[in-house]
Motif scaffolding. Structure first.
Motif, PDB file in Angstrom:
ATOM      1  N   ARG A   3       0.815  -1.214   0.000  1.00 48.38           N
ATOM      2  CA  ARG A   3       0.000   0.000   0.000  1.00 48.38           C
ATOM      3  C   ARG A   3       0.847   1.262   0.000  1.00 48.38           C
ATOM      4  O   ARG A   3       0.421   2.300  -0.501  1.00 48.38           O
ATOM      5  CB  ARG A   3      -0.950  -0.008   1.207  1.00 48.38           C
ATOM      6  CG  ARG A   3      -1.933   1.141   1.168  1.00 48.38           C
ATOM      7  CD  ARG A   3      -3.030   1.003   2.179  1.00 48.38           C
ATOM      8  NE  ARG A   3      -3.837  -0.194   1.928  1.00 48.38           N
ATOM      9  CZ  ARG A   3      -5.079  -0.337   2.370  1.00 48.38           C
ATOM     10  NH1 ARG A   3      -5.651   0.629   3.064  1.00 48.38           N
ATOM     11  NH2 ARG A   3      -5.757  -1.428   2.136  1.00 48.38           N
ATOM     12  N   SER A  32      -4.038  11.336  -0.926  1.00 49.27           N
ATOM     13  CA  SER A  32      -2.884  10.439  -0.828  1.00 49.27           C
ATOM     14  C   SER A  32      -1.661  11.138  -1.385  1.00 49.27           C
ATOM     15  O   SER A  32      -1.755  12.196  -2.025  1.00 49.27           O
ATOM     16  CB  SER A  32      -3.146   9.142  -1.617  1.00 49.27           C
ATOM     17  OG  SER A  32      -2.816   9.312  -2.983  1.00 49.27           O
ATOM     18  N   PHE A  67     -11.273   3.638  -9.676  1.00 50.18           N
ATOM     19  CA  PHE A  67     -11.143   2.615  -8.636  1.00 50.18           C
ATOM     20  C   PHE A  67     -12.521   1.992  -8.418  1.00 50.18           C
ATOM     21  O   PHE A  67     -13.211   2.294  -7.436  1.00 50.18           O
ATOM     22  CB  PHE A  67     -10.582   3.220  -7.351  1.00 50.18           C
ATOM     23  CG  PHE A  67      -9.142   3.635  -7.460  1.00 50.18           C
ATOM     24  CD1 PHE A  67      -8.131   2.783  -7.053  1.00 50.18           C
ATOM     25  CD2 PHE A  67      -8.796   4.875  -7.990  1.00 50.18           C
ATOM     26  CE1 PHE A  67      -6.794   3.159  -7.164  1.00 50.18           C
ATOM     27  CE2 PHE A  67      -7.468   5.264  -8.094  1.00 50.18           C
ATOM     28  CZ  PHE A  67      -6.462   4.399  -7.685  1.00 50.18           C
ATOM     29  N   THR A  69     -14.372  -0.324  -7.165  1.00 43.95           N
ATOM     30  CA  THR A  69     -14.426  -1.385  -6.161  1.00 43.95           C
ATOM     31  C   THR A  69     -15.247  -0.904  -4.975  1.00 43.95           C
ATOM     32  O   THR A  69     -15.282   0.293  -4.676  1.00 43.95           O
ATOM     33  CB  THR A  69     -13.008  -1.768  -5.694  1.00 43.95           C
ATOM     34  OG1 THR A  69     -13.086  -2.813  -4.725  1.00 43.95           O
ATOM     35  CG2 THR A  69     -12.285  -0.581  -5.073  1.00 43.95           C
ATOM     36  N   THR A  71     -14.841  -2.354  -1.864  1.00 43.53           N
ATOM     37  CA  THR A  71     -14.104  -2.552  -0.624  1.00 43.53           C
ATOM     38  C   THR A  71     -12.609  -2.720  -0.908  1.00 43.53           C
ATOM     39  O   THR A  71     -12.193  -2.917  -2.058  1.00 43.53           O
ATOM     40  CB  THR A  71     -14.653  -3.788   0.129  1.00 43.53           C
ATOM     41  OG1 THR A  71     -14.138  -3.823   1.456  1.00 43.53           O
ATOM     42  CG2 THR A  71     -14.327  -5.076  -0.610  1.00 43.53           C
ATOM     43  N   PHE A  72     -11.798  -2.615   0.141  1.00 41.70           N
ATOM     44  CA  PHE A  72     -10.342  -2.653   0.022  1.00 41.70           C
ATOM     45  C   PHE A  72      -9.778  -3.620   1.056  1.00 41.70           C
ATOM     46  O   PHE A  72     -10.377  -3.852   2.115  1.00 41.70           O
ATOM     47  CB  PHE A  72      -9.757  -1.246   0.250  1.00 41.70           C
ATOM     48  CG  PHE A  72     -10.213  -0.221  -0.751  1.00 41.70           C
ATOM     49  CD1 PHE A  72      -9.458   0.068  -1.883  1.00 41.70           C
ATOM     50  CD2 PHE A  72     -11.407   0.456  -0.573  1.00 41.70           C
ATOM     51  CE1 PHE A  72      -9.882   1.003  -2.803  1.00 41.70           C
ATOM     52  CE2 PHE A  72     -11.854   1.395  -1.490  1.00 41.70           C
ATOM     53  CZ  PHE A  72     -11.086   1.671  -2.610  1.00 41.70           C
ATOM     54  N   HIS A  73      -8.602  -4.143   0.760  1.00 38.75           N
ATOM     55  CA  HIS A  73      -7.926  -5.076   1.656  1.00 38.75           C
ATOM     56  C   HIS A  73      -7.642  -4.409   3.000  1.00 38.75           C
ATOM     57  O   HIS A  73      -7.133  -3.290   3.063  1.00 38.75           O
ATOM     58  CB  HIS A  73      -6.604  -5.532   1.021  1.00 38.75           C
ATOM     59  CG  HIS A  73      -5.783  -6.405   1.907  1.00 38.75           C
ATOM     60  ND1 HIS A  73      -6.142  -7.688   2.247  1.00 38.75           N
ATOM     61  CD2 HIS A  73      -4.602  -6.163   2.536  1.00 38.75           C
ATOM     62  CE1 HIS A  73      -5.223  -8.201   3.038  1.00 38.75           C
ATOM     63  NE2 HIS A  73      -4.279  -7.314   3.235  1.00 38.75           N
ATOM     64  N   SER A  78      -5.547   0.188   8.028  1.00 38.39           N
ATOM     65  CA  SER A  78      -7.003   0.170   8.136  1.00 38.39           C
ATOM     66  C   SER A  78      -7.433   0.084   9.596  1.00 38.39           C
ATOM     67  O   SER A  78      -8.312   0.834  10.059  1.00 38.39           O
ATOM     68  CB  SER A  78      -7.586  -1.010   7.359  1.00 38.39           C
ATOM     69  OG  SER A  78      -7.061  -1.085   6.055  1.00 38.39           O
ATOM     70  N   PRO A  91      -8.260   4.022   2.462  1.00 34.77           N
ATOM     71  CA  PRO A  91      -9.259   3.275   1.694  1.00 34.77           C
ATOM     72  C   PRO A  91      -9.649   1.993   2.404  1.00 34.77           C
ATOM     73  O   PRO A  91      -8.814   1.094   2.586  1.00 34.77           O
ATOM     74  CB  PRO A  91      -8.549   3.000   0.357  1.00 34.77           C
ATOM     75  CG  PRO A  91      -7.097   3.053   0.673  1.00 34.77           C
ATOM     76  CD  PRO A  91      -6.946   4.042   1.783  1.00 34.77           C
ATOM     77  N   TYR A  93     -13.601   1.125   2.553  1.00 36.84           N
ATOM     78  CA  TYR A  93     -14.893   0.766   1.990  1.00 36.84           C
ATOM     79  C   TYR A  93     -15.374   2.003   1.235  1.00 36.84           C
ATOM     80  O   TYR A  93     -15.261   3.125   1.731  1.00 36.84           O
ATOM     81  CB  TYR A  93     -15.855   0.394   3.131  1.00 36.84           C
ATOM     82  CG  TYR A  93     -17.208  -0.103   2.714  1.00 36.84           C
ATOM     83  CD1 TYR A  93     -17.352  -1.215   1.898  1.00 36.84           C
ATOM     84  CD2 TYR A  93     -18.356   0.537   3.173  1.00 36.84           C
ATOM     85  CE1 TYR A  93     -18.612  -1.668   1.536  1.00 36.84           C
ATOM     86  CE2 TYR A  93     -19.618   0.086   2.820  1.00 36.84           C
ATOM     87  CZ  TYR A  93     -19.741  -1.016   2.001  1.00 36.84           C
ATOM     88  OH  TYR A  93     -20.976  -1.475   1.637  1.00 36.84           O
ATOM     89  N   SER A  94     -15.909   1.828   0.042  1.00 35.96           N
ATOM     90  CA  SER A  94     -16.149   2.984  -0.822  1.00 35.96           C
ATOM     91  C   SER A  94     -17.214   3.933  -0.295  1.00 35.96           C
ATOM     92  O   SER A  94     -17.259   5.091  -0.712  1.00 35.96           O
ATOM     93  CB  SER A  94     -16.512   2.525  -2.240  1.00 35.96           C
ATOM     94  OG  SER A  94     -15.337   2.205  -2.957  1.00 35.96           O
ATOM     95  N   ASN A  98     -13.049   6.613  -1.348  1.00 33.72           N
ATOM     96  CA  ASN A  98     -12.491   5.869  -2.470  1.00 33.72           C
ATOM     97  C   ASN A  98     -11.514   6.803  -3.176  1.00 33.72           C
ATOM     98  O   ASN A  98     -11.797   8.009  -3.278  1.00 33.72           O
ATOM     99  CB  ASN A  98     -13.643   5.453  -3.397  1.00 33.72           C
ATOM    100  CG  ASN A  98     -13.197   4.690  -4.614  1.00 33.72           C
ATOM    101  OD1 ASN A  98     -12.489   5.216  -5.466  1.00 33.72           O
ATOM    102  ND2 ASN A  98     -13.633   3.435  -4.729  1.00 33.72           N
TER     103      ASN A  98
END
Length: 435
Positions: A3, A32, A67, A69, A71-73, A78, A91, A93-94, A98
């Protein structure tokens, strides 16, 4: 993927302090290390193109990726975000955030000269979330009679049941605004240019009144955009947009935005989470792409609208024209140095009332007869049977929505072509031969 390689790793977000400590500091963003963070002092043309762009470290793409998606890892960053109350900055959950949202949010914040922004699924989502976030039960709100119909309905129909009282005033009458202040007043909500009568309130004066009573000033800047005026520079606390309109600019998306100091925007973001008004990543891509040409589009629309307003003011088929460039009541006290223009909106009353206005629209060949505004194509509608159709006759009369009122959203077409079309359509509509 590591990440840290995409800008969300350890060290990006300063260590959070306890919420009840005054030394806790909000950073701008969320953003970011891969997003272009540019000085707000740069020109709007430059900010519109470059601010917020996500520079992909893997592919080197010069445009922000989508992006797409939900959700994210989950990783250590996190879990730290959950424990530190920093869910906006990582990141996860959108619905929380996001990278596609962050890119366009940074672009909007940069253009408005703000610390932070949040994008929503519609302009009304932004308006509703902002009102609920910045007021509470038992509070009092002041707004204008002639705000957008959806805003008016929200304030009039929903706020009383939510424990918030609303007073409506003439937005040009600062003394009326001041007289409406109560000890429980928390929010003043006005538009930088009203819909549909194009009144231009004194934003500096409204900000002064808000400061005097300890309330917040929210300005809906949809009609003017940050290219024409930056309300935060004039004292507003939050600026909201129906990004469906000028920010998107191509009539191909629905979105909203709220921007200002991060401590206020964080509260709006939290409310958006509860309401569920999240903006989809693909729409974020379309919105960011649309904003890149905002300055160019707005300047063309400014010029076209002035030319059309001046033509309409000379036409024998037009009873009245409403546009700041023509002067008149409500515009004499404007600090014109605060404005770069007044957008692409022109309102006017056609001879023959509503019947004449309907005939006029039927004869047009270039502008589309459609709701909404701010696109590259010209759009025309009657507020009385669209955006303000829910108002009573008394309410319409109070605002100034007279029979025959047309609201024209001027696009970027050749202005000569537009004027020719309008001229021929007025003639055909108003010179109706007796059977």
């Amino acid at each position: 993927m590591d990440r840290t390689a995409i800008g969300f790793g350890e060290g990006h977000t300063p260590e959070a302090e306890w919420f009840d400590e005054l030394r806790r500091r909000r950073i701008k963003g969320p953003i970011s290390t891969q997003n272009r963070s540019l000085p707000r002092s740069l020109s709007p043309e430059t900010l519109a193109v470059h601010a917020g762009t996500y520079e992909d470290p893997v592919t080197g793409a010069v445009g922000t990726p989508i992006f797409q998606t939900s959700t994210f890892h989950l990783d250590e960053a996190s879990y730290d975000a959950f424990s530190d109350g920093a869910l906006r900055d990582v990141p996860i959950y959108s619905r929380y955030g996001n990278p596609s949202q962050w890119s366009v949010q940074e672009k909007i914040a940069a253009l408005e000269g703000a610390e932070s922004a949040v994008v929503t699924s519609s302009g009304m989502a932004a308006i509703a979330a902002t009102i609920y976030a910045l007021t509470n039960s038992g509070s009092h709100i002041i707004s204008a009679y002639d705000v957008y119909g959806g805003t008016y309905n929200l304030l009039r129909e929903d706020m009383p049941s939510a424990g918030r009282e609303v007073t409506f005033v003439d937005p040009l009458d600062l003394e009326a605004v001041r007289a409406a202040i109560r000890p429980e007043t928390q929010l003043l909500l006005f538009e930088s240019l009203t819909n549909p009568m194009l009144k231009a309130p004194d934003i500096r004066g409204l900000a002064q009144i808000a400061r005097e009573c300890g309330a917040l000033l929210v300005i809906d800047n949809t009609f003017l955009s940050p290219i024409n005026v930056r309300p935060l520079n004039l004292g507003a606390d939050i600026v909201i947009h129906s990004a469906t309109k000028y920010l998107g600019g191509h009539s191909d998306l629905t979105a909203g935005a709220a921007t200002g100091r991060r401590k206020f925007v964080d509260r709006v973001w939290s409310q958006v989470l509860r309401f569920g008004g999240t903006l989809d990543p693909l729409v974020c891509f379309l919105l960011e792409r649309g904003i890149k040409t905002l300055a160019l589009r707005i300047r063309a629309q400014n010029e076209n609208a002035v030319a059309i307003a001046e033509y309409l003011a000379s036409s024998k088929y037009v009873e009245a024209v409403y546009h700041p460039a023509l002067g008149g009541k409500g515009y004499s006290d404007l600090r014109l140095q605060d404005y770069q223009g007044f957008g692409g909106m022109v309102s006017f009353e056609v001879v023959g009332g509503d019947t004449g206005a309907l005939r006029f629209m039927e004869h047009l060949t270039l502008p589309y007869v459609a709701t909404s505004l701010g696109g590259v194509e010209s759009l025309v509608s009657m507020p009385s049977n669209t955006s303000h159709s829910s108002l009573t006759k008394k309410q319409k009369d109070m605002i100034g929505i007279n029979p025959g009122l047309i609201r024209l959203s001027v696009g970027i077409e050749n202005v000569g072509d537009l004027i020719d079309d309008i001229q021929e359509s007025l003639k055909a509509a108003c010179e109706v031969k007796a059977p």
